[in-house]
Design an enzyme around this catalytic site. Structure first.
Site, PDB file in Angstrom:
ATOM      1  N   SER A  65       6.441 -67.619 -12.175  1.00 15.41           N
ATOM      2  CA  SER A  65       5.362 -68.066 -11.412  1.00 15.41           C
ATOM      3  C   SER A  65       4.198 -68.589 -12.746  1.00 15.41           C
ATOM      4  CB  SER A  65       4.800 -67.227 -10.372  1.00 15.41           C
ATOM      5  OG  SER A  65       3.684 -67.951  -9.890  1.00 15.41           O
ATOM      6  N   ASP A 125       1.419 -74.748 -10.543  1.00 21.17           N
ATOM      7  CA  ASP A 125       1.607 -73.619 -11.322  1.00 21.17           C
ATOM      8  C   ASP A 125       3.168 -73.814 -11.780  1.00 21.17           C
ATOM      9  OD1 ASP A 125       2.797 -72.705  -9.139  1.00 21.17           O
ATOM     10  OD2 ASP A 125       2.298 -70.622  -9.457  1.00 21.17           O
ATOM     11  N   ASP A 180       6.113 -72.339 -10.913  1.00 20.74           N
ATOM     12  CA  ASP A 180       7.086 -72.601 -10.084  1.00 20.74           C
ATOM     13  C   ASP A 180       6.831 -73.497  -8.876  1.00 20.74           C
ATOM     14  OD1 ASP A 180       5.281 -70.670  -8.958  1.00 20.74           O
ATOM     15  OD2 ASP A 180       7.062 -69.559  -8.055  1.00 20.74           O
ATOM     16  N   ASP A 184       4.564 -73.333  -6.539  1.00 21.14           N
ATOM     17  CA  ASP A 184       4.301 -72.762  -4.997  1.00 21.14           C
ATOM     18  C   ASP A 184       2.641 -72.784  -4.744  1.00 21.14           C
ATOM     19  OD1 ASP A 184       3.749 -70.598  -6.602  1.00 21.14           O
ATOM     20  OD2 ASP A 184       4.950 -69.210  -5.367  1.00 21.14           O
TER      21      ASP A 184
END
Length: 449
Positions: free
Chosen positions: A104, A245, A247, A249
């Site tokens: 992440s 960010d 990833d 999400d």
């Protein structure tokens, strides 16, 4: 039981690449254990496997593939895609399990593995504990015989499928023509799909953080370094900035003046918009203990309730499912809109903000500054060794700080679930009290770490 787990944390498995638990051995064992855990049907079993742009993703991907194949699971590789894309594709392809290789917002040196069930939701603590139990067993006798070893294939149109899914969340009949958007993808998993989706809807895109090289993910870009998108908006005289960010999400917004809009404001904006449209389900918006008191007051004035959970989007989603709520999220930018997605989706959330701008013919600053936040300050303290939250002195510090607040504010004192950090958050109407008390609490913690 969750406290006794060795591998799983608050968001899957995460750590420094090539160091336990993010090693080839652990990843392969996880593939075998998760494969056996989800292997419950008579037909072929399928895994959807995606990743972000970290260099170590190749290594972890190969190890997971080997583990799943040896358990008799077929693996569908989709390459670098956002975490919510994996959740979507898992459901769309009727797969048994979805796997995202990503740490992440962490630096490239870290990596992680997130698991999704066939319904597209992250696994429960109980399911993760059962998988972890299998990982510590000798699985040799349970693996697939030679004739039932799985096959691996690549889904070449995975990105296109996700782009169409994202566009379908944007109100039909609206377009983004005339909008100049700075889009910061953090050199992460959305570097291809996010610009393409917004461009197809008609926007002019200024790309930032869209040139991943394996080691630059989240480095001075993205939602963890929002000054970059704020500066780019001012430089290019853009209408809005969107920062994802690694990833994708989570999302933060920069208005046309380069001022940052956090997840709490985004939640308030979408709640107001959906309430007007009749799209809001129930009277509850779900957020975490980190969300601002100003958000709670604003929602209360709208006749809505803010329900706070522990930090972590999985806990937000759990409460949303219990309460049949369709809006939830975190101040950090996780926004979960369950009408569309089973997890946080930065791009889908950003499109909801853009829809309000288009429909109202107002600027980003006019639509995004929904409520006046209470003064709030967050400070992170890095530690080495055992988690200091377990020390009795921490309870004394916690009690002392609450006495200083005297019911006039909030204190959140917690350990990060993804990094060796103690997070200190205080908010109150008195800004001087907030700043002074945060420093005092941090000084006291530093003496015991």
């Amino acid at each position: 039981m969750a406290n006794q787990r060795v591998f799983f944390g608050t968001d899957g498995i995460r750590g420094q690449a090539n160091t336990s638990p993010m090693t080839v051995e652990v990843a392969q064992k996880l593939g075998q254990a998760a494969g056996l855990y989800f292997k419950h049907r008579q037909n072929r079993h399928t895994v959807v496997l995606g990743k972000d742009t970290r260099l170590s993703g190749y290594m972890i991907e190969c190890a997971l593939v080997a583990g799943f194949l040896s358990a008799g699971m077929d693996v569908t590789l989709v390459g670098p895609l956002p975490t919510p894309a994996i959740a979507f594709l898992t459901r769309s392809l009727r797969a048994d399990i979805g796997v995202m290789i990503s740490a992440s917002h962490n630096p490239f040196t870290d990596n992680g593995i997130k698991l999704f069930g066939p319904d597209g939701f992250k696994l429960s603590d109980a399911a993760e504990s059962e998988i972890e139990s299998l990982m510590t067993d000798d699985l040799t006798s349970s693996l697939a015989p030679p004739s039932e070893i799985g096959r691996a294939s690549r889904l070449n149109d995975a990105a296109g499928r996700y782009i169409e899914f994202v566009k379908a969340s944007f109100p039909r009949g609206l377009r983004l023509d005339g909008l100049k958007i700075v889009l910061d993808c953090a050199h992460g998993s959305a570097y291809r799909v996010a610009p393409e989706a917004l461009w197809e809807l008609g926007a002019e895109i200024i790309r930032v953080g869209c040139e991943p090289d394996g080691v630059n993910i989240n480095h001075n870009v993205g939602s963890t370094h929002p000054q970059t998108v704020c500066d780019a908006v001012k430089k290019h005289k853009a209408d809005i900035g969107i920062a994802l960010d690694g990833d994708a999400d989570r999302v933060l917004i920069a208005d046309e003046n380069g001022e940052l809009i956090d997840g709490d404001q985004i939640l308030a904006l979408i709640a107001r918009s959906w309430q007007k449209r009749g799209q809001l389900r129930g009277q509850e918006i779900v957020a975490t203990v980190m969300s601002n008191m100003g958000l709670a007051k604003y929602l209360e004035d709208m006749g809505l309730t803010l329900f706070r959970t522990a930090v972590g989007d999985r806990y937000v989603v759990e409460r949303m499912r219990q309460a049949s709520a369709n809006i939830g999220g975190e101040q950090s930018g996780h926004v979960v809109l369950s009408d569309y997605s089973t997890t946080g989706d930065g791009l889908v959330a950003a499109l909801q903000v853009l829809a309000v701008m288009i429909e109202s013919k107002k600027t980003a600053s006019e639509v995004c500054n929904v409520f006046k936040p209470y003064p709030q300050m967050l400070k992170n303290l890095r530690y080495s060794g055992p988690n200091p939250m377990n020390k009795p002195e921490m309870k004394e510090i916690n009690q002392w700080a609450h006495e200083q607040l005297d019911g006039q504010g909030r204190l959140v004192l917690r350990a990060s679930g993804t990094e060796p950090l103690i997070r200190v958050m205080i908010e109150a109407e008195d800004e001087n009290l907030v700043q002074t008390l945060v420093q005092q609490v941090c000084d006291k913690i530093s003496k015991i770490t």
